[in-house]
Write an enzyme that holds these catalytic residues in place. Structure first.
Site, PDB file in Angstrom:
ATOM      1  N   ASP A 135       0.825  -1.206   0.000  1.00 15.15           N
ATOM      2  CA  ASP A 135       0.000   0.000   0.000  1.00 15.15           C
ATOM      3  C   ASP A 135       0.865   1.266   0.000  1.00 15.15           C
ATOM      4  O   ASP A 135       1.946   1.279   0.602  1.00 15.15           O
ATOM      5  CB  ASP A 135      -0.919  -0.014   1.229  1.00 15.15           C
ATOM      6  N   ASN A 138     -10.836  -3.276  -5.589  1.00 20.00           N
ATOM      7  CA  ASN A 138     -10.110  -2.249  -6.344  1.00 20.00           C
ATOM      8  C   ASN A 138     -10.768  -1.877  -7.680  1.00 20.00           C
ATOM      9  O   ASN A 138     -10.407  -0.869  -8.297  1.00 20.00           O
ATOM     10  CB  ASN A 138      -8.652  -2.659  -6.591  1.00 20.00           C
TER      11      ASN A 138
HETATM   12  C1  IPE Z   1      -1.207   0.263  -4.004  1.00 23.36           C
HETATM   13  O1  IPE Z   1      -1.308   1.419  -3.274  1.00 23.36           O
HETATM   14  C2  IPE Z   1      -2.265  -0.754  -3.736  1.00 23.36           C
HETATM   15  C3  IPE Z   1      -2.935  -1.293  -4.946  1.00 23.36           C
HETATM   16  C4  IPE Z   1      -4.180  -1.653  -4.914  1.00 23.36           C
HETATM   17  C5  IPE Z   1      -2.239  -1.489  -6.209  1.00 23.36           C
HETATM   18  P1  IPE Z   1      -2.529   2.445  -3.360  1.00 23.36           P
HETATM   19  O2  IPE Z   1      -2.936   2.633  -4.768  1.00 23.36           O
HETATM   20  O3  IPE Z   1      -3.608   2.001  -2.434  1.00 23.36           O
HETATM   21  O4  IPE Z   1      -1.849   3.772  -2.827  1.00 23.36           O
HETATM   22  P2  IPE Z   1      -2.439   4.851  -1.825  1.00 23.36           P
HETATM   23  O5  IPE Z   1      -2.968   4.115  -0.625  1.00 23.36           O
HETATM   24  O6  IPE Z   1      -3.521   5.573  -2.554  1.00 23.36           O
HETATM   25  O7  IPE Z   1      -1.263   5.709  -1.505  1.00 23.36           O
HETATM   26 MG    MG Z   2      -4.129   2.417  -0.507  1.00 25.52          MG
END
Ligand code: IPE
Ligand code: MG
Length: 228
Positions: free
Chosen positions: A2, A50
């Protein structure tokens, strides 16, 4: 993994740029784990939730899978990495599915470290799909126990994780390995995923080494004292 989006935002760059750097962090981390004798690494790359992200970010992430596989598969394969994908493949595009199949096929003979990539994965999805498959296999209610259900879980090829690391500063599990983390040591760090690597891994491992794991029992010295 993350913190990619925030890492990019701090640099006035699009979120997808952060994800791209995140792939490099993953490749670094796989190597660092293998070098330390860690045999299983499981990463959360894309969750069932997601899909709610803006369309350009979702398509950017899907495109990145294709780029990452073509850029790094040979390297990972030569380093003894076995790649396994866990998650619902039915919803991803034909191209992404083909890339995942190729990554699994090209590394199937490797056994130095198993990298399980959770993609279109959710911990609850896994419990439900395991139950469904157990029912389909004709198991009766009496036959079903923890070990039996575990055989139907998407990560049945890997032992339960000893250490669960979340980067990016949030202190929650967010529907990652729900069934498997029953006795995992949890480690949360503010480090944003694109900055993760050997040094952060070592910090997590040092913390892990100081944890007292009892698995619901008592300390080993106490148990030894009782036995004496
Ligand atoms: C990567 O980080 C996690 C994925 C789902 C690829 P994020 O995209 O959640 O990054 P932040 O939390 O917005 O910084
Ligand atoms: Mg995130």
């Amino acid at each position: 993994m993350d913190g990619n989006g925030r890492w990019a935002k701090k640099r006035f760059m699009p979120r997808v740029f952060g994800h791209k750097q995140g792939v490099d962090a993953l490749v670094r981390t796989v190597k660092a784990c293998a070098d330390r004798g860690i045999e299983y690494l499981t990463v959360f790359a894309f969750s069932s939730e997601n899909w709610k992200r803006p369309e350009d970010e979702v398509s950017g992430l899907m495109g990145l899978v294709l780029v990452a596989v073509s850029k790094y598969l040979t390297k990972l394969a030569s380093e003894g990495v076995r790649i396994r994908i866990v998650g619902d493949r039915s919803a991803v595009s034909e191209k992404v599915r083909a890339a995942w199949n190729e990554a699994e096929r090209a590394t199937a003979h490797n056994h130095r470290i198993t990298l399980s990539v959770a993609f279109n994965y959710g911990g609850r999805w896994d419990v439900v799909q395991a139950c469904r498959r157990a029912i389909e296999a004709g198991l009766s209610a009496e036959q079903l126990d923890e070990a039996r259900l575990g055989q139907f879980m998407a990560l049945s090829h890997a032992p339960d994780p000893d250490l669960f690391i979340r980067t990016g500063g949030e202190v929650r599990i967010s529907n990652f390995l729900l069934w498997q983390v029953a006795y995992s040591e949890l480690y949360f760090t503010d480090c944003l995923w694109p900055e993760f690597g050997a040094a952060e891994l070592d910090a997590a491992l040092a913390t892990f080494a100081r944890r007292d794991r009892r698995f619901g029992g008592v300390k080993t010295e106490e148990a030894a004292g009782q036995a004496a």
